[in-house]
Design an enzyme around this catalytic site. Sequence first.
Site, PDB file in Angstrom:
ATOM      1  N   LYS A   1      -3.386  -1.402  15.692  1.00  0.00           N
ATOM      2  CA  LYS A   1      -2.785  -0.607  16.764  1.00  0.00           C
ATOM      3  C   LYS A   1      -3.782  -0.393  17.880  1.00  0.00           C
ATOM      4  O   LYS A   1      -4.972  -0.257  17.640  1.00  0.00           O
ATOM      5  CB  LYS A   1      -2.375   0.759  16.211  1.00  0.00           C
ATOM      6  CG  LYS A   1      -1.020   0.724  15.566  1.00  0.00           C
ATOM      7  CD  LYS A   1      -0.677   2.042  14.947  1.00  0.00           C
ATOM      8  CE  LYS A   1      -1.608   2.342  13.816  1.00  0.00           C
ATOM      9  NZ  LYS A   1      -1.722   1.347  12.795  1.00  0.00           N
TER      10      LYS A   1
ATOM     11  N   GLU B   1       0.834  -1.221   0.000  1.00  0.00           N
ATOM     12  CA  GLU B   1       0.000   0.000   0.000  1.00  0.00           C
ATOM     13  C   GLU B   1       0.858   1.257   0.000  1.00  0.00           C
ATOM     14  O   GLU B   1       2.071   1.210   0.220  1.00  0.00           O
ATOM     15  CB  GLU B   1      -0.941   0.003   1.201  1.00  0.00           C
ATOM     16  CG  GLU B   1      -0.212   0.074   2.529  1.00  0.00           C
ATOM     17  CD  GLU B   1      -1.002   0.810   3.612  1.00  0.00           C
ATOM     18  OE1 GLU B   1      -1.461   1.943   3.360  1.00  0.00           O
ATOM     19  OE2 GLU B   1      -1.139   0.250   4.710  1.00  0.00           O
TER      20      GLU B   1
ATOM     21  N   SER C   1     -13.075   2.144  10.184  1.00  0.00           N
ATOM     22  CA  SER C   1     -12.351   2.181   8.914  1.00  0.00           C
ATOM     23  C   SER C   1     -13.057   1.379   7.817  1.00  0.00           C
ATOM     24  O   SER C   1     -13.584   0.285   8.062  1.00  0.00           O
ATOM     25  CB  SER C   1     -10.948   1.617   9.110  1.00  0.00           C
ATOM     26  OG  SER C   1     -10.277   1.543   7.872  1.00  0.00           O
ATOM     27  N   ALA C   2     -13.012   1.923   6.610  1.00  0.00           N
ATOM     28  CA  ALA C   2     -13.542   1.213   5.432  1.00  0.00           C
ATOM     29  C   ALA C   2     -12.752  -0.072   5.155  1.00  0.00           C
ATOM     30  O   ALA C   2     -13.220  -0.943   4.409  1.00  0.00           O
ATOM     31  CB  ALA C   2     -13.501   2.133   4.210  1.00  0.00           C
TER      32      ALA C   2
ATOM     33  N   VAL D   1      -5.502   0.536   2.973  1.00  0.00           N
ATOM     34  CA  VAL D   1      -5.663  -0.915   2.851  1.00  0.00           C
ATOM     35  C   VAL D   1      -6.894  -1.223   1.980  1.00  0.00           C
ATOM     36  O   VAL D   1      -6.838  -2.045   1.063  1.00  0.00           O
ATOM     37  CB  VAL D   1      -5.783  -1.573   4.242  1.00  0.00           C
ATOM     38  CG1 VAL D   1      -6.257  -3.024   4.130  1.00  0.00           C
ATOM     39  CG2 VAL D   1      -4.442  -1.506   4.970  1.00  0.00           C
TER      40      VAL D   1
HETATM   41  N1  PSU Z   1      -1.878   2.009  10.264  1.00  0.00           N
HETATM   42  C1  PSU Z   1      -0.553   2.327  10.234  1.00  0.00           C
HETATM   43  N2  PSU Z   1      -0.074   3.076   9.239  1.00  0.00           N
HETATM   44  C2  PSU Z   1      -0.886   3.517   8.255  1.00  0.00           C
HETATM   45  C3  PSU Z   1      -2.279   3.164   8.276  1.00  0.00           C
HETATM   46  C4  PSU Z   1      -2.727   2.406   9.303  1.00  0.00           C
HETATM   47  O1  PSU Z   1       0.201   1.952  11.111  1.00  0.00           O
HETATM   48  O2  PSU Z   1      -0.401   4.214   7.363  1.00  0.00           O
HETATM   49  C5  PSU Z   1      -3.156   3.581   7.149  1.00  0.00           C
HETATM   50  C6  PSU Z   1      -3.508   2.370   6.277  1.00  0.00           C
HETATM   51  O3  PSU Z   1      -3.442   2.774   4.924  1.00  0.00           O
HETATM   52  C7  PSU Z   1      -4.947   2.079   6.650  1.00  0.00           C
HETATM   53  C8  PSU Z   1      -5.445   3.471   6.946  1.00  0.00           C
HETATM   54  O4  PSU Z   1      -5.688   1.450   5.630  1.00  0.00           O
HETATM   55  O5  PSU Z   1      -4.377   4.111   7.635  1.00  0.00           O
HETATM   56  C9  PSU Z   1      -6.705   3.488   7.769  1.00  0.00           C
HETATM   57  O6  PSU Z   1      -7.183   4.788   7.812  1.00  0.00           O
HETATM   58  P1  PSU Z   1      -8.664   5.062   8.348  1.00  0.00           P
HETATM   59  O7  PSU Z   1      -8.596   4.762   9.808  1.00  0.00           O
HETATM   60  O8  PSU Z   1      -8.898   6.508   8.053  1.00  0.00           O
HETATM   61  O9  PSU Z   1      -9.553   4.140   7.592  1.00  0.00           O
HETATM   62 MN    MN Z   2     -12.152   6.809   9.835  1.00  0.00          MN
END
Ligand code: PSU
Ligand code: MN
Length: 307
Positions: free
Chosen positions: A162, A27, A143-144, A109
């Site tokens: 995390k 990614e 998250s999506a 992701v």
């Molecule tokens: N966790 C990490 N580093 C990242 C991400 C998650 O340690 O860069 C990124 C990944 O691309 C994941 C995204 O898909 O954050 C999720 O973001 P959101 O919570 O806005 O869906």
């Molecule tokens: Mn979000």
Amino acid sequence: MSAQAYLSVSPEVAAALADGRPVVALESTIITHGMPYPQNLSMARAVEEVVRANGAVPATIAIMDGQLKVGVSGDDLEMLARDGHKAAKASRRDMAALLASGVMAGTTVATTMQIAALAGIRIFATGGIGGVHRGAESSFDISADLEELGRTPVSVICAGAKSILDIAKTLEVLETNGVPVLGFGTDEFPAFWARESGYKLDQRFDDAASIARVLAIQSDLGMGGVLIANPIPEADAWEAAAIEGFIAQALADAEDRGIAGKATTPFLLQRIFELTGGKSLESNIALVNNNARVAAEIAVALAGRRA
Ligand code: PSU
Ligand code: MN
């Protein structure tokens, strides 16, 4: 036009796919929004080397020049890393608008899975997935990534989620979405910087061939994605309690500053990086490399089964 018309696959990746050789998707939000420059660029290059050293072809995915790019390298990779803070963070819903505008974007992701599936890539390595945020009962921030895992037939190798997230709720939503979660050499869902989260998994496998067998059957069944949870190497791991203080501080700072929506994950990662004096980043890079190695091993095993 079909979705394929927006794909731009590098010659190296296209040749590997045509020959049925193993390919591992990577990614790019981790490059644009997950790590600072220039460590993000050296990480992006190193992880590709790990995939190669373990017998597969790396395919870094991003949205650039109005195309879904598969196999980003050279100057494009450098631009993504250097100007990443100006780039968009592409979630599933952003794709059409980003293709129309030509704006450069790191793919999450969720979006990387979509593009990998379009290109015919089945294995994808990352650091951690997005999940259900703490306080989601009021913010609705989920998250999506979790929806995409339920619907798109790509297997994601990660180090868990995390603990900036609510891990229990994340695992519940994965179950609701019908996503198998396989422990790789672990009985527990790992918590990214820490090897343990306290949450047990139903399925454990200890080698790549066994995982490949499950993935082949999942594919035969016409089902969606699989999450493979691979703990951070012991030497780079934190005790859960040691990182928790930093996470709590970062979450409090996010609330003070009114950070919400798609800015939340990048903000928390950056704050934890600052609070740990950069040590969280070293661990982050180590676990990404470890996931790339395991993903390559699984891709090789899967290609062997098909041959
Ligand atoms: N966790 C990490 N580093 C990242 C991400 C998650 O340690 O860069 C990124 C990944 O691309 C994941 C995204 O898909 O954050 C999720 O973001 P959101 O919570 O806005 O869906
Ligand atoms: Mn979000």
